[in-house]
Design a protein around this motif. Structure first.
Motif, PDB file in Angstrom:
ATOM      1  N   CYS A  22       1.430 -49.868 -36.553  1.00  0.00           N
ATOM      2  CA  CYS A  22       0.747 -49.240 -35.425  1.00  0.00           C
ATOM      3  C   CYS A  22       1.656 -49.407 -34.212  1.00  0.00           C
ATOM      4  O   CYS A  22       1.852 -50.536 -33.738  1.00  0.00           O
ATOM      5  N   ALA A  23       2.191 -48.314 -33.737  1.00  0.00           N
ATOM      6  CA  ALA A  23       3.051 -48.331 -32.553  1.00  0.00           C
ATOM      7  C   ALA A  23       2.202 -48.109 -31.314  1.00  0.00           C
ATOM      8  O   ALA A  23       1.445 -47.125 -31.241  1.00  0.00           O
ATOM      9  N   ALA A  24       2.317 -49.015 -30.347  1.00  0.00           N
ATOM     10  CA  ALA A  24       1.455 -48.992 -29.169  1.00  0.00           C
ATOM     11  C   ALA A  24       2.249 -48.687 -27.907  1.00  0.00           C
ATOM     12  O   ALA A  24       3.429 -49.043 -27.808  1.00  0.00           O
ATOM     13  N   SER A  25       1.599 -48.061 -26.956  1.00  0.00           N
ATOM     14  CA  SER A  25       2.215 -47.796 -25.653  1.00  0.00           C
ATOM     15  C   SER A  25       1.128 -47.644 -24.603  1.00  0.00           C
ATOM     16  O   SER A  25      -0.045 -47.446 -24.935  1.00  0.00           O
ATOM     17  N   GLY A  26       1.531 -47.787 -23.331  1.00  0.00           N
ATOM     18  CA  GLY A  26       0.599 -47.548 -22.228  1.00  0.00           C
ATOM     19  C   GLY A  26      -0.135 -48.783 -21.731  1.00  0.00           C
ATOM     20  O   GLY A  26      -1.004 -48.673 -20.859  1.00  0.00           O
ATOM     21  N   PHE A  27       0.204 -49.956 -22.272  1.00  0.00           N
ATOM     22  CA  PHE A  27      -0.411 -51.197 -21.798  1.00  0.00           C
ATOM     23  C   PHE A  27       0.549 -52.342 -22.113  1.00  0.00           C
ATOM     24  O   PHE A  27       1.523 -52.160 -22.843  1.00  0.00           O
ATOM     25  N   THR A  28       0.262 -53.509 -21.551  1.00  0.00           N
ATOM     26  CA  THR A  28       1.125 -54.674 -21.784  1.00  0.00           C
ATOM     27  C   THR A  28       0.798 -55.247 -23.155  1.00  0.00           C
ATOM     28  O   THR A  28      -0.139 -56.045 -23.314  1.00  0.00           O
ATOM     29  N   PHE A  29       1.589 -54.834 -24.124  1.00  0.00           N
ATOM     30  CA  PHE A  29       1.289 -55.110 -25.530  1.00  0.00           C
ATOM     31  C   PHE A  29       1.116 -56.605 -25.806  1.00  0.00           C
ATOM     32  O   PHE A  29       0.148 -57.017 -26.444  1.00  0.00           O
ATOM     33  N   SER A  30       2.031 -57.404 -25.329  1.00  0.00           N
ATOM     34  CA  SER A  30       2.032 -58.828 -25.677  1.00  0.00           C
ATOM     35  C   SER A  30       0.853 -59.589 -25.078  1.00  0.00           C
ATOM     36  O   SER A  30       0.619 -60.738 -25.446  1.00  0.00           O
ATOM     37  N   SER A  31       0.129 -58.971 -24.169  1.00  0.00           N
ATOM     38  CA  SER A  31      -1.017 -59.633 -23.535  1.00  0.00           C
ATOM     39  C   SER A  31      -2.340 -59.315 -24.214  1.00  0.00           C
ATOM     40  O   SER A  31      -3.386 -59.784 -23.762  1.00  0.00           O
ATOM     41  N   HIS A  32      -2.291 -58.503 -25.260  1.00  0.00           N
ATOM     42  CA  HIS A  32      -3.529 -58.035 -25.880  1.00  0.00           C
ATOM     43  C   HIS A  32      -3.591 -58.354 -27.362  1.00  0.00           C
ATOM     44  O   HIS A  32      -2.618 -58.125 -28.098  1.00  0.00           O
ATOM     45  N   ALA A  33      -4.760 -58.862 -27.777  1.00  0.00           N
ATOM     46  CA  ALA A  33      -5.026 -58.982 -29.202  1.00  0.00           C
ATOM     47  C   ALA A  33      -5.089 -57.580 -29.816  1.00  0.00           C
ATOM     48  O   ALA A  33      -5.512 -56.626 -29.162  1.00  0.00           O
ATOM     49  N   MET A  34      -4.658 -57.493 -31.055  1.00  0.00           N
ATOM     50  CA  MET A  34      -4.683 -56.222 -31.775  1.00  0.00           C
ATOM     51  C   MET A  34      -5.458 -56.400 -33.078  1.00  0.00           C
ATOM     52  O   MET A  34      -5.420 -57.472 -33.686  1.00  0.00           O
ATOM     53  N   SER A  35      -6.125 -55.350 -33.487  1.00  0.00           N
ATOM     54  CA  SER A  35      -6.957 -55.425 -34.685  1.00  0.00           C
ATOM     55  C   SER A  35      -6.675 -54.254 -35.617  1.00  0.00           C
ATOM     56  O   SER A  35      -6.247 -53.191 -35.180  1.00  0.00           O
ATOM     57  N   TRP A  36      -6.932 -54.484 -36.882  1.00  0.00           N
ATOM     58  CA  TRP A  36      -6.983 -53.419 -37.895  1.00  0.00           C
ATOM     59  C   TRP A  36      -8.423 -53.344 -38.405  1.00  0.00           C
ATOM     60  O   TRP A  36      -8.995 -54.353 -38.807  1.00  0.00           O
ATOM     61  N   TYR A  37      -8.971 -52.138 -38.373  1.00  0.00           N
ATOM     62  CA  TYR A  37     -10.271 -51.849 -38.947  1.00  0.00           C
ATOM     63  C   TYR A  37     -10.075 -50.903 -40.120  1.00  0.00           C
ATOM     64  O   TYR A  37      -9.059 -50.229 -40.235  1.00  0.00           O
ATOM     65  N   ARG A  38     -11.096 -50.819 -40.960  1.00  0.00           N
ATOM     66  CA  ARG A  38     -11.064 -49.845 -42.043  1.00  0.00           C
ATOM     67  C   ARG A  38     -12.458 -49.261 -42.252  1.00  0.00           C
ATOM     68  O   ARG A  38     -13.465 -49.906 -41.958  1.00  0.00           O
ATOM     69  N   GLN A  39     -12.452 -48.033 -42.748  1.00  0.00           N
ATOM     70  CA  GLN A  39     -13.713 -47.351 -43.010  1.00  0.00           C
ATOM     71  C   GLN A  39     -13.605 -46.603 -44.323  1.00  0.00           C
ATOM     72  O   GLN A  39     -12.797 -45.667 -44.446  1.00  0.00           O
ATOM     73  N   ALA A  40     -14.419 -47.043 -45.287  1.00  0.00           N
ATOM     74  CA  ALA A  40     -14.484 -46.377 -46.582  1.00  0.00           C
ATOM     75  C   ALA A  40     -15.505 -45.241 -46.511  1.00  0.00           C
ATOM     76  O   ALA A  40     -16.415 -45.267 -45.677  1.00  0.00           O
TER      77      ALA A  40
END
Length: 121
Positions: A22-40
């Motif tokens: 997941c490539a991120a942009s537009g915010f201070t990446f290292s300051s934010h927790a990141m999550s993976w969700y899934r939907q079956a």
């Protein structure tokens, strides 16, 4: 503006592996927790894994613990989900997620476009 671009999904046999990114942009990446969700299909979206901003803390759903690994590269503004020992029940659309405070201090949730993972023989 915040942008998340998911990639890496595909068709894999049971027992196989995939790595999502997941490539991120537009915010201070290292300051934010990141999550993976899934939907079956026919099911609610569920949290699969989360990683702290520094990468020093992770948490997993019981259903993926021991098989999936979330990681991040703050120099590349990218979060990964390494998925091993895949099972048919892992078949789902996988989404990257981040909560970012807006100018009023309210948390806004952002999602990637999703990447399809299909586990089938």
């Amino acid at each position: 503006q915040v942008q998340l671009v998911d990639a890496g999904g595909g068709l894999v046999q049971p027992g196989g592996s995939l790595r999502l990114s997941c490539a991120a942009s537009g915010f201070t990446f290292s300051s934010h927790a990141m999550s993976w969700y899934r939907q079956a299909p026919g099911k609610e979206r569920e949290l699969a894994a989360v990683i702290s901003g520094s990468g020093g803390s992770t948490n997993y759903a019981d259903s993926v613990k021991g098989r999936f690994t979330i990681s991040r590269d703050n120099a590349k503004n990218t979060v990964y989900l390494q998925m091993n020992s895949l099972k048919p029940e892992d078949t789902a659309m996988y989404y990257c997620n981040v909560d970012v405070l807006d100018s009023h201090g309210r948390a806004q949730g952002y999602w990637g476009q999703g990447t399809q993972v299909t586990v089938s023989s």
